[in-house]
Scaffold this motif. Structure first.
Motif, PDB file in Angstrom:
ATOM      1  N   LEU A  33     -12.425 -18.569 -14.560  1.00  0.00           N
ATOM      2  CA  LEU A  33     -11.043 -19.276 -15.112  1.00  0.00           C
ATOM      3  C   LEU A  33     -10.118 -18.291 -14.490  1.00  0.00           C
ATOM      4  CD1 LEU A  33      -9.522 -21.531 -16.227  1.00  0.00           C
ATOM      5  CD2 LEU A  33      -9.776 -20.324 -18.514  1.00  0.00           C
ATOM      6  N   PHE A  34     -10.136 -16.944 -14.710  1.00  0.00           N
ATOM      7  CA  PHE A  34      -9.071 -16.081 -14.193  1.00  0.00           C
ATOM      8  C   PHE A  34      -9.044 -16.373 -12.847  1.00  0.00           C
ATOM      9  CE2 PHE A  34      -7.172 -12.316 -13.074  1.00  0.00           C
ATOM     10  CZ  PHE A  34      -6.371 -12.009 -14.009  1.00  0.00           C
ATOM     11  N   GLN A  35     -10.045 -16.517 -12.143  1.00  0.00           N
ATOM     12  CA  GLN A  35     -10.000 -16.867 -10.672  1.00  0.00           C
ATOM     13  C   GLN A  35      -9.229 -17.877 -10.170  1.00  0.00           C
ATOM     14  OE1 GLN A  35     -11.230 -14.272  -7.953  1.00  0.00           O
ATOM     15  NE2 GLN A  35      -9.740 -15.798  -6.911  1.00  0.00           N
ATOM     16  N   ALA A  70      -9.664  -2.666 -14.950  1.00  0.00           N
ATOM     17  CA  ALA A  70      -9.089  -3.754 -14.199  1.00  0.00           C
ATOM     18  C   ALA A  70     -10.030  -4.327 -13.112  1.00  0.00           C
ATOM     19  CB  ALA A  70      -7.777  -3.450 -13.502  1.00  0.00           C
ATOM     20  N   THR A  71     -10.363  -5.556 -13.401  1.00  0.00           N
ATOM     21  CA  THR A  71     -11.382  -6.364 -12.264  1.00  0.00           C
ATOM     22  C   THR A  71     -10.872  -6.426 -11.042  1.00  0.00           C
ATOM     23  OG1 THR A  71     -10.758  -8.583 -12.900  1.00  0.00           O
ATOM     24  CG2 THR A  71     -12.491  -7.459 -14.152  1.00  0.00           C
ATOM     25  N   GLN A  72     -11.135  -6.690  -9.859  1.00  0.00           N
ATOM     26  CA  GLN A  72     -10.754  -7.078  -8.782  1.00  0.00           C
ATOM     27  C   GLN A  72      -9.851  -8.133  -8.868  1.00  0.00           C
ATOM     28  OE1 GLN A  72     -10.902  -4.902  -6.232  1.00  0.00           O
ATOM     29  NE2 GLN A  72      -9.172  -6.333  -5.099  1.00  0.00           N
ATOM     30  N   ALA A  73     -10.104  -9.126  -9.644  1.00  0.00           N
ATOM     31  CA  ALA A  73      -9.193 -10.364  -9.648  1.00  0.00           C
ATOM     32  C   ALA A  73      -8.012 -10.127 -10.326  1.00  0.00           C
ATOM     33  CB  ALA A  73      -9.751 -11.750 -10.512  1.00  0.00           C
ATOM     34  N   GLU A  74      -7.914  -9.137 -11.232  1.00  0.00           N
ATOM     35  CA  GLU A  74      -6.857  -8.552 -12.220  1.00  0.00           C
ATOM     36  C   GLU A  74      -5.892  -7.722 -11.209  1.00  0.00           C
ATOM     37  OE1 GLU A  74      -8.443  -8.534 -16.867  1.00  0.00           O
ATOM     38  OE2 GLU A  74      -8.891  -6.818 -15.371  1.00  0.00           O
ATOM     39  N   ILE A  75      -6.546  -6.873 -10.337  1.00  0.00           N
ATOM     40  CA  ILE A  75      -5.706  -6.203  -9.641  1.00  0.00           C
ATOM     41  C   ILE A  75      -4.949  -7.167  -8.553  1.00  0.00           C
ATOM     42  CG2 ILE A  75      -5.909  -4.556  -7.580  1.00  0.00           C
ATOM     43  CD1 ILE A  75      -8.089  -3.411  -8.994  1.00  0.00           C
TER      44      ILE A  75
END
Length: 188
Positions: A33-35, A70-75
């Motif tokens: 969902l974040f993606q 932080a995940t890659q998506a959050e970055i």
């Protein structure tokens, strides 16, 4: 004309926050969902915020990519958030940063002006601001990520309208934890 999309996470009973502006009920979104939200934000050329959502977003995302977990998506989200032009509508704050412009005048007149310009799609966030745009007939698309929880009250996603708004279903997708995302376009 630019397309204006209003999208947020909400409870099954229709609230974006519970009483007291509590948004903890949703917990962190799944990676999928974040993606999905990241992809929507990347496609947006301008983000419109009401004051409360601006304060929430600006309290974390300017340095969200520097958090140790932080995940890659959050970055990527943090970098995109800083780089995307933003407009904040508020009569109570006097300073904004991070590629942002403050408007303290007539929000509907400014949103109408921005929508009439050439350019890429815009997103709008914050239930009060989006509600005003909804009443003015300016929302072209609704994105609703519904969480399987009843919070019993708070800030509703939808505002009271003077007349019906017919919508076309564009997408339905189920995410982990029982979250169901739906996208609708306004019939014009």
């Amino acid at each position: 004309m630019r397309k204006l999309t209003y999208g947020m996470n909400l409870s099954l009973d229709g609230y974006v926050s519970a009483a007291g502006d509590d948004i903890s009920w949703g917990g962190p979104p799944s990676d999928e969902l974040f993606q999905w939200w990241l992809d929507l934000e990347r496609a947006s050329s301008l983000t419109l915020y009401g004051r409360k959502l601006w304060e929430t977003m600006s309290s974390y995302w300017p340095t969200g990519d520097q958090q140790p977990d932080a995940t890659q998506a959050e970055i990527e989200f943090a970098r995109n958030w800083r780089e995307t032009p933003k407009v904040v509508f508020s009569s109570t704050i006097d300073k904004v940063d991070w590629n942002t412009r403050l408007v303290n005048g007539d929000a509907i007149a400014e949103i109408t002006r921005l929508a009439a310009e050439d350019g890429g799609p815009m997103t709008i966030g914050g239930a009060t601001l989006a509600g005003a745009a909804m009443r003015a007939g300016l929302i072209d698309e609704y994105v609703i990520a519904t969480y399987p929880i009843l919070v019993g009250g708070g800030t509703p996603f939808f505002t009271t309208l003077d007349s019906w708004v017919d919508l076309n279903l564009l997408e339905t997708q189920t995410f982990p934890d029982g979250v169901v995302l739906t996208r609708y376009e306004t019939k014009r």
